[in-house]
Design a protein around this motif. Sequence first.
Motif, mmCIF file in Angstrom:
data_model
loop_
_atom_site.group_PDB
_atom_site.id
_atom_site.type_symbol
_atom_site.label_atom_id
_atom_site.label_comp_id
_atom_site.label_asym_id
_atom_site.label_seq_id
_atom_site.Cartn_x
_atom_site.Cartn_y
_atom_site.Cartn_z
ATOM 1 N N UNK A 5 0.838 -1.200 0.000
ATOM 2 C CA UNK A 5 0.000 0.000 0.000
ATOM 3 C C UNK A 5 0.871 1.248 0.000
ATOM 4 N N UNK A 6 1.882 1.268 0.866
ATOM 5 C CA UNK A 6 2.783 2.418 0.935
ATOM 6 C C UNK A 6 3.515 2.594 -0.393
ATOM 7 N N UNK A 7 3.978 1.479 -0.981
ATOM 8 C CA UNK A 7 4.685 1.552 -2.269
ATOM 9 C C UNK A 7 3.761 2.078 -3.363
ATOM 10 N N UNK A 8 2.510 1.630 -3.360
ATOM 11 C CA UNK A 8 1.534 2.080 -4.357
ATOM 12 C C UNK A 8 1.286 3.580 -4.261
ATOM 13 N N UNK A 9 1.579 4.161 -3.089
ATOM 14 C CA UNK A 9 1.416 5.595 -2.890
ATOM 15 C C UNK A 9 2.738 6.351 -3.058
ATOM 16 N N UNK A 10 3.691 5.684 -3.698
ATOM 17 C CA UNK A 10 4.920 6.356 -4.093
ATOM 18 C C UNK A 10 6.037 6.391 -3.077
ATOM 19 N N UNK A 11 5.927 5.649 -2.005
ATOM 20 C CA UNK A 11 6.990 5.669 -1.007
ATOM 21 C C UNK A 11 7.997 4.547 -1.235
ATOM 22 N N UNK A 12 9.243 4.845 -0.945
ATOM 23 C CA UNK A 12 10.312 3.846 -0.963
ATOM 24 C C UNK A 12 10.294 3.187 0.416
ATOM 25 N N UNK A 13 9.878 1.946 0.471
ATOM 26 C CA UNK A 13 9.685 1.257 1.746
ATOM 27 C C UNK A 13 10.903 0.413 2.082
ATOM 28 N N UNK A 14 11.378 0.553 3.305
ATOM 29 C CA UNK A 14 12.440 -0.300 3.842
ATOM 30 C C UNK A 14 11.858 -1.042 5.026
ATOM 31 N N UNK A 15 11.896 -2.331 4.969
ATOM 32 C CA UNK A 15 11.450 -3.137 6.111
ATOM 33 C C UNK A 15 12.686 -3.413 6.947
ATOM 34 N N UNK A 16 12.630 -2.994 8.206
ATOM 35 C CA UNK A 16 13.802 -3.108 9.075
ATOM 36 C C UNK A 16 13.599 -4.275 10.036
ATOM 37 N N UNK A 17 14.487 -5.238 9.947
ATOM 38 C CA UNK A 17 14.462 -6.390 10.845
ATOM 39 C C UNK A 17 15.129 -5.968 12.158
ATOM 40 N N UNK A 18 14.324 -5.826 13.186
ATOM 41 C CA UNK A 18 14.856 -5.357 14.469
ATOM 42 C C UNK A 18 15.747 -6.393 15.146
ATOM 43 N N UNK A 19 15.733 -7.615 14.645
ATOM 44 C CA UNK A 19 16.607 -8.634 15.230
ATOM 45 C C UNK A 19 17.951 -8.691 14.509
ATOM 46 N N UNK A 20 18.108 -7.850 13.494
ATOM 47 C CA UNK A 20 19.372 -7.802 12.760
ATOM 48 C C UNK A 20 20.427 -7.022 13.522
ATOM 49 N N UNK A 21 21.597 -6.882 12.912
ATOM 50 C CA UNK A 21 22.685 -6.143 13.571
ATOM 51 C C UNK A 21 22.265 -4.690 13.879
ATOM 52 N N UNK A 22 22.632 -4.226 15.064
ATOM 53 C CA UNK A 22 22.272 -2.867 15.502
ATOM 54 C C UNK A 22 22.744 -1.796 14.523
ATOM 55 N N UNK A 23 23.929 -1.976 13.979
ATOM 56 C CA UNK A 23 24.473 -0.978 13.048
ATOM 57 C C UNK A 23 23.599 -0.881 11.792
ATOM 58 N N UNK A 24 23.086 -2.008 11.315
ATOM 59 C CA UNK A 24 22.202 -2.009 10.141
ATOM 60 C C UNK A 24 20.881 -1.331 10.472
ATOM 61 N N UNK A 25 20.322 -1.655 11.643
ATOM 62 C CA UNK A 25 19.075 -1.021 12.082
ATOM 63 C C UNK A 25 19.259 0.489 12.138
ATOM 64 N N UNK A 26 20.349 0.932 12.731
ATOM 65 C CA UNK A 26 20.622 2.366 12.864
ATOM 66 C C UNK A 26 20.787 3.019 11.495
#
Length: 173
Positions: A5-26
Motif C-alpha cells: 500500500x505504501x509503495x503504491x502511494x509512491x513511497x520507498x519502503x524499507x522493512x527493518x528487521x529489528x533482530x538484525x545487527x544494531x548498526x544495520x538497524x541504525x
Amino acid sequence: MTAPWWRAHGLDVRIIDLTGPRARVARLLRGCDLVYVCGGNSFHLMRCLRDAGAVPLIRGLVSSGVPYVGESAGAVVAAPDIDYIAPMDVRHEPATTLRAPLMRETPTPGLALTRLHVVPHVGGRLLGAAADDILRMHAGESGYAPLRNDEALLIEDGRMRRLTTGSLAARLL
C-alpha cells in the motif's frame, strides 16, 4: 502487509528487521523520511525496539520532524508507558521465550513520543472487549485516546485531529 500500500502511494519502503545487527538497524532508520511501526504484541514490539537500539534513534528522528506512524501496537508504544495495554496484549518476552510471562514489576516504558495512551480496536470484533476493559479501568483519567479500527489520530504542532476512513470492514475487525 502494508508495504504494498505504501509503495503504491509512491513511497520507498524499507522493512527493518529489528533482530538484525544494531548498526544495520541504525543505518536504515537514519535514512528514513517517515517511520511506520506496525502492530502485534506491544510488549514484544517494545522489547525488540529497545534491544535493537531503535528507541533513541526513533525519538531523535521524531524530534527532528520525521513523522511517526504507528498502527495498533505501533501506536501503543508511542506512549510514555505501555503497561495500560496489558488487558489486550499478553506480557511476554521476545519470540525466543514467548512462553515465559514477564514479571509484573518489569518496567514497561514506551517511546514517550506523546503523553497519550492510544487504546486501539475499540468496537472491533477481535480485540474490542479488551479495549472496553482498558477504557473502564481508566475511566475518568485524561490522556487515553480510544480509536476504532477505521480511525487515526494526527498530532501535529501540538494539535490533535481524529481522522476516519469510514470503512465498515475495518470497524468490524
